[in-house]
Design an enzyme around this catalytic site. Structure first.
Site, mmCIF file in Angstrom:
data_model
loop_
_atom_site.group_PDB
_atom_site.id
_atom_site.type_symbol
_atom_site.label_atom_id
_atom_site.label_comp_id
_atom_site.label_asym_id
_atom_site.label_seq_id
_atom_site.Cartn_x
_atom_site.Cartn_y
_atom_site.Cartn_z
ATOM 1 C CE LYS A 113 -8.209 12.887 -64.265
ATOM 2 N NZ LYS A 113 -8.711 11.532 -64.049
ATOM 3 N NE ARG A 183 -11.520 10.302 -67.492
ATOM 4 C CZ ARG A 183 -12.166 9.292 -66.913
ATOM 5 N NH1 ARG A 183 -12.512 9.372 -65.660
ATOM 6 N NH2 ARG A 183 -12.465 8.226 -67.603
ATOM 7 N N GLY A 192 -12.973 13.828 -56.795
ATOM 8 C CA GLY A 192 -14.420 13.920 -56.926
ATOM 9 C C GLY A 192 -14.992 15.332 -56.832
ATOM 10 C CG MET A 194 -13.180 20.530 -59.826
ATOM 11 S SD MET A 194 -11.708 21.313 -60.399
ATOM 12 C CE MET A 194 -10.503 20.047 -60.258
ATOM 13 N NE ARG A 426 -4.916 9.826 -57.781
ATOM 14 C CZ ARG A 426 -6.166 10.222 -57.636
ATOM 15 N NH1 ARG A 426 -6.490 11.436 -57.949
ATOM 16 N NH2 ARG A 426 -7.080 9.410 -57.209
ATOM 17 C CG HIS A 544 -16.147 10.601 -51.525
ATOM 18 N ND1 HIS A 544 -16.626 11.145 -50.364
ATOM 19 C CD2 HIS A 544 -15.545 11.598 -52.200
ATOM 20 C CE1 HIS A 544 -16.346 12.430 -50.339
ATOM 21 N NE2 HIS A 544 -15.695 12.740 -51.446
ATOM 22 N NE ARG A 650 4.190 28.428 -22.008
ATOM 23 C CZ ARG A 650 4.118 27.831 -23.208
ATOM 24 N NH1 ARG A 650 4.216 26.521 -23.290
ATOM 25 N NH2 ARG A 650 3.942 28.546 -24.300
ATOM 26 N NE ARG A 707 7.689 31.706 -19.554
ATOM 27 C CZ ARG A 707 6.600 31.605 -20.314
ATOM 28 N NH1 ARG A 707 6.635 31.993 -21.584
ATOM 29 N NH2 ARG A 707 5.499 31.092 -19.824
ATOM 30 C CB SER A 855 13.811 31.707 -26.513
ATOM 31 O OG SER A 855 12.842 30.786 -26.946
ATOM 32 C CB THR A 858 6.260 32.921 -32.469
ATOM 33 O OG1 THR A 858 6.180 31.573 -32.018
ATOM 34 C CG2 THR A 858 7.608 33.193 -33.085
ATOM 35 C CG ASN A 859 2.674 31.111 -28.484
ATOM 36 O OD1 ASN A 859 2.721 30.678 -29.630
ATOM 37 N ND2 ASN A 859 2.918 30.365 -27.427
ATOM 38 C CG ASP A 860 2.933 36.811 -25.243
ATOM 39 O OD1 ASP A 860 1.789 37.281 -25.178
ATOM 40 O OD2 ASP A 860 3.421 36.074 -24.379
ATOM 41 C CB CYS A 922 10.066 28.525 -26.918
ATOM 42 S SG CYS A 922 9.831 30.130 -26.150
ATOM 43 C CE1 TYR A 942 15.395 27.021 -28.455
ATOM 44 C CE2 TYR A 942 17.583 27.998 -28.713
ATOM 45 C CZ TYR A 942 16.342 27.967 -28.082
ATOM 46 O OH TYR A 942 16.043 28.866 -27.099
HETATM 47 C C1 PEP Z 1 5.170 32.808 -26.454
HETATM 48 O O1 PEP Z 1 4.642 33.877 -26.164
HETATM 49 O O2 PEP Z 1 5.404 32.461 -27.629
HETATM 50 C C2 PEP Z 1 5.554 31.859 -25.401
HETATM 51 C C3 PEP Z 1 6.195 30.754 -25.685
HETATM 52 O O3 PEP Z 1 5.157 32.150 -24.151
HETATM 53 P P1 PEP Z 1 3.688 31.890 -23.602
HETATM 54 O O4 PEP Z 1 2.940 31.127 -24.615
HETATM 55 O O5 PEP Z 1 3.851 31.168 -22.327
HETATM 56 O O6 PEP Z 1 3.197 33.288 -23.412
HETATM 57 MG MG MG Z 2 4.809 34.604 -24.123
#
Ligand code: PEP
Ligand code: MG
Length: 962
Positions: A113, A183, A192, A194, A426, A544, A650, A707, A855, A858-860, A922, A942
């Site tokens: 503001k 204000r 709204g 603060m 704004r 609001h 998968r 996979r 690849s 990132t989950n595991d 992935c 990617y």
């Molecule tokens: C992972 O682990 O990121 C993955 C893509 O494999 P999944 O989720 O099937 O274990």
């Molecule tokens: Mg996995």
């Protein structure tokens, strides 16, 4: 009074800037200053040192003439360094038409503001003069044990003098009274959340002066409003106590509207309100206007830490701000009769993006009345009839602001006795649909280039556009119970709740709730966020509920006058129908329709403006975006959403597609010998092959990464009573019950996610890998023979050592060679691995010797880096998030410090062994914008995400490239 505040740090020549600096130095605003002399061609070091030495004196009364002389030799860069430093040291910044000490780039210091008020004033729009106390001062205040930082009050008093000079009026002067608004305003808008105090400066003397100038009724109306607001906001006296007194007088007088109160009624109310102070706090209302200002500033600083503000920041993931700025500004009045009014508007329609002013106003009202949604406001178009001059100036200002900010703006204004004042601007919050249309239109209008357009649309906007809509509105036409305002588009289906707390509780139980309220207030934000959609009986398009819901892209219907809520009995009458808590209701936020029951939703499509926008996005990004798709249908959706291939198929998901398939899988699991296992796998082969063919066809010309089987085998067994399971499996697989029982016992694991899964399966049962590889290559050959361009890539899961990968790669290549020899064909293909075990990331150079691509799973990788079970994290993660032990759920937003570091190590080590190694990701993070930006910067080729999130990842990739 220092003349410095008359000039700007951001405008004019270097000479003017130098004068500004000289006038600031030594005043209360700048007591101490250390300037690093900039060196370089044409810049004498001595100038910098000289500046540093003298400024350290920190004289109280500015510089003497000898000192001023010594500054005449400053170079341009020294002047700029000093100016920057002074701005860093300043805590109070004044503004008024044609002059400002701040500008729009200073949001983090002045709040949104304050920065925009400064900017609007400096480009010549009529802004009531004022001052902004910086967010840094708020931070100092919080860190100081809630004490106003030393010297700050003196700086505020100096700034106040500037306002007083501008207005020819003074705070507390009964003859020429100056009233102020105080204000909040953080760097990121928190509507709204603060505190605000209006009409500050009134007391028994000043009110008489105001009465003489503007009439007794107006003066006492302002006074009673101030007493109420100040008591509530600053001193914590409940608003209801004031409201009760007001109602008492109204009933005594037999009137129902506030506007029917006479001046003498209002005087009476003022007396009663002052007694409320005495009763509630045991002390008089503070009548000294400077004390009022002091207390109001503290209240705004304190509101930064109020529970509702903390909750809002936590829901909206607003982190790292210093605090709120405080804007103290000369009051202008929209409640001075029928030539006055107040309103809010967007320069374009924020829901649809249409290029047409979109807003509301109230005649004879104060600003908060419009936003609070208590009186239903008029459409902005009608202002043209009532106040043509003010309307034309608004239109002109909107054009100036759009050209200046190169964006759609959200404006608050007040008209005082036909004169327009701009109170706020704004960049306007908008829906996904609005965001894309505005960006595309502004490029067509020549206002912005495509690069700016790409930055204007947020990934969450696309997320909204990609959310479901109602399948066919005709289908539910006879179920429409009422129609309200289409406050925030999209579709919502859920069960009715009446209280925000209930909406949160239901959400936590996995239910979808529709929050039905008379109106909403900032206290309700938790429940509003948890609800699928919001329906309110009262309030306009800028109420609001409407503003907050639009910001989140949540469906909202507001101002539905056919809705009568009884939140005590937990029932609502909508049109003719009486509904209760738990009944299903559907909302169409695009049309405002409130529909009985649970209506069908359908997925949206990329076309029109969105199509045009996405072509600009694709021209900019370097990172490729692939999709995680397991079936031919998913592959088609992915391609329609712009996927450039499949980054993860998968294969296990195909096993559940029919009874025959799952039976064959169970036969494979129960097989007592490798021969029997092979027999079962032969049954599975044609299913896999035909699915792969469909995927290759859908991805003609693009890579498809398949996979090998990953999950623990027990996941394919039925659940329930063990005796029944054994009996059924035995008859389905022709294996004796004893053997079935012993197989099940063998498969049972204490910790399956770290057990018999991933490449461990294919190493223990090579015939499994052989079957899957064969299905991939046979499908690829068949499709290639039909003219489809195929690029198969086989991916080995859960590898921790190079030996594991080598074992699997040799098997896969052997299958390919045998098949190519037998069919006289040849295809190019790749074999690679997932990097999802921390060890694999650390020995990536050794693994890369056997892998053509990595690849990142990132989950595991997150699971194993944190040691948090993916499946059980829900038990403690909410506590961690609520207590700030974690900023985000690491399974949604990549943990850049830990998991990200492992990725960087693997990228570096992997490429050192194999420079042409293809790199991707992935895991779920592949569709999360901040994580996508990280992957782009880490040098991946990617990202791969769910088909639905492909457009979001494309946009995030383009934004990081820009
Ligand atoms: C992972 O682990 O990121 C993955 C893509 O494999 P999944 O989720 O099937 O274990
Ligand atoms: Mg996995």
């Amino acid at each position: 009074m220092p003349t410095a505040s008359k000039s700007s740090f951001t405008q004019g020549s270097d000479r003017l800037l130098k004068d500004t600096c000289l006038n600031e130095i030594g005043t209360n605003k700048v007591k101490q200053l250390t300037v690093q002399a900039p060196h370089g061609p044409g810049v004498s070091q001595s100038h910098g040192i000289c500046a540093q030495a003298t400024l350290h004196h920190g004289q109280k009364n500015g510089l003497d003439s000898t000192q001023k002389k010594s500054y005449q030799s400053w170079s341009a860069s020294t002047v700029h360094a000093v100016a920057t430093q002074i701005q860093k040291t300043k805590r109070v910044f004044t503004f008024g038409k044609g002059r400002s000490e701040g500008n729009m780039s200073m949001k983090s210091l002045l709040g949104g503001k304050g920065a925009n008020l400064a900017e609007m004033a400096s480009i010549g729009l009529s802004v009531p003069p004022g001052l902004t106390i910086s967010t840094e001062a708020c931070q100092e205040y919080q860190e100081n044990g809630k004490k106003l930082p030393e010297g700050l009050w003196d700086e505020v008093m100096e700034g106040l003098q500037t306002i007083e000079m501008d207005m020819g009026a003074s705070l507390g002067d009964p003859v020429k009274p100056l009233l102020l608004s105080v204000r909040s305003g953080a760097a990121i808008s928190m509507p709204g959340m603060m505190d605000t105090v209006l009409n500050l400066g009134l007391n028994d003397d000043v009110v008489d002066g105001l009465a003489a100038k503007s009439g007794e009724r107006f003066a006492y109306d302002s006074y009673r409003r101030f007493l109420d607001m100040f008591g509530d906001v600053v001193l914590g006296i409940p608003h209801s106590l004031f409201e009760a007194e007001l109602e008492k007088i109204k009933s005594e007088k037999g009137i129902s509207l506030d506007t029917e109160l006479t001046a003498s009624d209002l005087k009476d109310i003022v007396t009663r309100y002052k007694k409320v102070y005495l009763d509630a706090r045991g002390e008089q209302f503070p009548s000294d206007p400077k004390r009022q200002l002091y207390l109001a500033i503290l209240a705004v600083f304190n509101s930064w830490d109020s529970p509702r503000a903390i909750k809002y920041r936590s829901i909206n993931q607003i982190h790292g701000l210093r605090g709120t700025a405080v804007n103290v500004q000369c009051m202008v009045f929209g409640n001075m009769g029928n030539t006055s009014g107040t309103g809010v508007l967007f320069t374009r329609n924020p829901s649809t993006g249409e290029k047409k002013l979109y807003g509301e106003y109230l005649i004879n009202a104060q600003g908060e009345d419009v936003v609070a949604g208590i009186r239903t406001p008029e459409n902005i178009d009608t202002l043209k009839r009532f106040m043509p001059e003010a309307y034309n100036e608004i239109v002109e200002n909107c054009e100036i602001l759009e050209k200046h900010y190169k964006d759609m703006m959200d404006i608050e204004f007040t008209i005082q006795e036909s004169r327009l004042w701009m109170l706020q601007c704004r960049t306007g919050k908008r829906t996904g649909k609005g965001a894309v249309k505005i960006a595309v239109d502004m490029v067509k209008e020549g206002l912005i280039d495509t690069q700016t357009a790409i930055k204007m649309v947020e990934p969450r906007h696309l997320d909204q556009l990609l959310h479901p809509q109602f399948e066919d509105p005709k289908v539910y036409k006879d179920k429409v119970l009422a129609t309200g305002l289409p406050a925030s588009p999209g579709a919502a289906v859920g069960q009715i709740v009446f209280h925000a707390d209930d909406a949160e509780a239901w959400h936590a139980q996995g239910k979808t709730a529709i929050l039905v309220r008379m109106d909403t207030s900032p206290e309700d934000v938790g429940g509003m966020h948890a609800a699928q959609g919001i329906l309110t009986a009262r309030g306009g398009m800028t109420s609001h509920a409407a503003v907050v819901a639009r910001g989140w892209g949540k469906c909202c219907v507001s101002g539905c006058s056919d809705v009568r809520v009884n939140d005590v009995d937990k029932t609502v009458v909508i049109g003719e129908e009486v509904l209760s808590e738990g009944d299903w209701l559907s909302l169409n936020g695009t049309t405002g329709e409130v529909i009985m029951g649970k209506q069908q939703l359908c997925p949206p499509a990329l076309s029109g403006d969105l199509g045009t926008f996405m072509t600009w996005v694709d021209e900019r990004r370097k990172l490729k975006v692939m999709a995680n798709a397991d079936t031919p249908d998913d592959a088609v959706t992915a391609r329609n959403n712009g996927a450039e291939g499949i980054g993860l198929c998968r294969t296990e998901h195909m096993f559940f597609a029919s009874d025959e398939r799952i039976k064959a899988v169970r036969q494979m699991i129960m097989a007592p010998t490798p021969e029997k296992r092979k027999e079962a796998l032969d049954l599975l082969l044609p299913y896999q092959r035909s699915d792969f063919e469909g995927i290759f066809r859908a991805m003609d010309g693009l890579p498809v990464t398949i996979r090998l089987l990953d999950p623990p085998l027990h996941e394919f067994l039925p659940e329930g009573d063990i005796n029944e399971i054994v009996a059924n499996l035995s008859s389905d697989t022709n294996v004796s019950e004893d053997e079935v029982f012993s197989r099940i016992e063998k498969l049972s694991e204490v910790n399956p996610m770290l057990g018999f899964r991933g490449c461990r399966l294919g190493i223990s049962y090579p015939e499994l890998t052989e079957m899957q590889a064969r299905a991939v290559f046979e499908a690829a050959i068949a499709m290639s023979n039909q003219g489809v361009e195929v690029f198969p890539e086989i991916m080995v899961p859960l590898v921790g050592t190079p030996q594991e990968l080598k074992h699997q790669v040799e098997l896969i290549r052997q299958v390919a060679e045998n098949l190519f020899a037998a069919t006289g064909t040849s295809l190019s293909y790749k074999v690679g691995t997932m990097i999802e075990i921390p060890r694999a990331a650390l020995v990536a150079n050794e693994i890369a010797e056997h892998a053509e691509f990595f690849s990142f799973g990132t989950n595991d990788l997150t699971q194993m880096t944190f040691g948090y079970s993916r499946d059980d994290v829900g038990k403690f993660l909410p506590t961690y998030l609520a207590n700030g032990l974690l900023q985000n759920d690491p399974f949604q937003v990549l943990d850049q410090k830990g998991v990200g570091e492992l990725i960087k190590i693997a990228v570096e080590r992997g490429r050192s062994a194999r420079p042409d190694l293809k790199l991707g990701i992935c895991g779920e993070h592949g569709g999360e914008p901040s994580s996508v930006a990280f992957f782009a910067e880490a040098g991946l080729d990617y990202v791969s995400c769910s088909p639905f999130r492909v457009p979001i990842a494309r946009l995030a990739a383009a934004q990081v490239a820009i």
